[in-house]
Design a protein around this motif. Structure first.
Motif, PDB file in Angstrom:
ATOM      1  N   SER A 155     -12.078  -5.697   1.924  1.00 56.46           N
ATOM      2  CA  SER A 155     -13.078  -6.645   2.390  1.00 56.46           C
ATOM      3  C   SER A 155     -13.771  -7.392   1.260  1.00 56.46           C
ATOM      4  N   ASN A 156     -13.605  -6.935   0.030  1.00 60.41           N
ATOM      5  CA  ASN A 156     -14.367  -7.515  -1.068  1.00 60.41           C
ATOM      6  C   ASN A 156     -13.540  -8.229  -2.126  1.00 60.41           C
ATOM      7  N   ASP A 157     -12.228  -8.213  -1.967  1.00 59.54           N
ATOM      8  CA  ASP A 157     -11.379  -8.718  -3.043  1.00 59.54           C
ATOM      9  C   ASP A 157     -10.362  -9.735  -2.560  1.00 59.54           C
ATOM     10  N   ALA A 158     -10.029 -10.650  -3.468  1.00 61.83           N
ATOM     11  CA  ALA A 158      -8.847 -11.471  -3.238  1.00 61.83           C
ATOM     12  C   ALA A 158      -7.635 -10.548  -3.294  1.00 61.83           C
ATOM     13  N   MET A 159      -6.682 -10.789  -2.424  1.00 60.42           N
ATOM     14  CA  MET A 159      -5.481  -9.949  -2.350  1.00 60.42           C
ATOM     15  C   MET A 159      -4.247 -10.784  -2.657  1.00 60.42           C
ATOM     16  N   GLY A 160      -3.238 -10.115  -3.141  1.00 55.90           N
ATOM     17  CA  GLY A 160      -2.040 -10.845  -3.494  1.00 55.90           C
ATOM     18  C   GLY A 160      -0.775 -10.060  -3.248  1.00 55.90           C
ATOM     19  N   TRP A 161       0.318 -10.781  -3.185  1.00 57.17           N
ATOM     20  CA  TRP A 161       1.652 -10.192  -3.156  1.00 57.17           C
ATOM     21  C   TRP A 161       2.317 -10.463  -4.502  1.00 57.17           C
ATOM     22  N   TYR A 162       3.040  -9.460  -4.962  1.00 62.75           N
ATOM     23  CA  TYR A 162       3.774  -9.523  -6.210  1.00 62.75           C
ATOM     24  C   TYR A 162       5.195  -9.052  -5.920  1.00 62.75           C
ATOM     25  N   ARG A 163       6.115  -9.325  -6.830  1.00 62.28           N
ATOM     26  CA  ARG A 163       7.476  -8.828  -6.641  1.00 62.28           C
ATOM     27  C   ARG A 163       8.111  -8.542  -7.995  1.00 62.28           C
ATOM     28  N   GLN A 164       9.088  -7.647  -7.959  1.00 59.85           N
ATOM     29  CA  GLN A 164       9.819  -7.294  -9.165  1.00 59.85           C
ATOM     30  C   GLN A 164      11.296  -7.243  -8.836  1.00 59.85           C
ATOM     31  N   ALA A 165      12.036  -8.158  -9.422  1.00 61.44           N
ATOM     32  CA  ALA A 165      13.477  -8.197  -9.243  1.00 61.44           C
ATOM     33  C   ALA A 165      14.142  -7.265 -10.250  1.00 61.44           C
ATOM     34  N   PRO A 166      15.364  -6.837  -9.979  1.00 65.61           N
ATOM     35  CA  PRO A 166      16.063  -5.938 -10.905  1.00 65.61           C
ATOM     36  C   PRO A 166      16.147  -6.529 -12.306  1.00 65.61           C
TER      37      PRO A 166
END
Length: 114
Positions: free
Chosen positions: A30-41
């Protein structure tokens, strides 16, 4: 203890779609910006998309127009709708606050292949 649990990945053909989910502890969601990240091989983890507490979203150029990030604050859940997938989107996808300061979850594997 803060926890992040990602789900929704899978094997899809090029052009396909998935909806990724991330369940997060209420103390951070509720208090933070959220994000998606990814890691490819064989590559470093990279930022994919971000959403502020107010709902403003930002994307890396390579996914603009194909990925949509959203959040349900009442459910403490972050989503990533991934459409028109390409083989280069193959990676383990993670969620975290922005900047990423929480211990990483296990991620969810997205594999795009014919």
């Amino acid at each position: 203890q803060v926890q992040l649990v990602e789900s929704g990945g899978g094997l899809v053909q090029p052009g396909g779609s998935l909806r990724l989910s991330c369940a997060a502890s209420g103390s951070i969601f509720s208090n933070d910006a959220m994000g998606w990240y990814r890691q490819a091989p064989g590559k470093q983890r990279e930022w994919v998309a971000k959403i502020t507490t107010g709902g403003r979203s930002v994307y890396r150029d390579s996914v603009k127009g194909r990925f949509t990030i959203s959040r349900d604050n009442a459910k403490n859940t972050l989503y990533l709708q991934v459409d028109r997938l390409k083989p280069e989107d193959t990676a383990v996808y993670y969620c975290n606050v922005v900047p990423a300061t929480i211990s990483w979850g296990q991620g969810t594997q997205v594999t795009v292949s014919s």
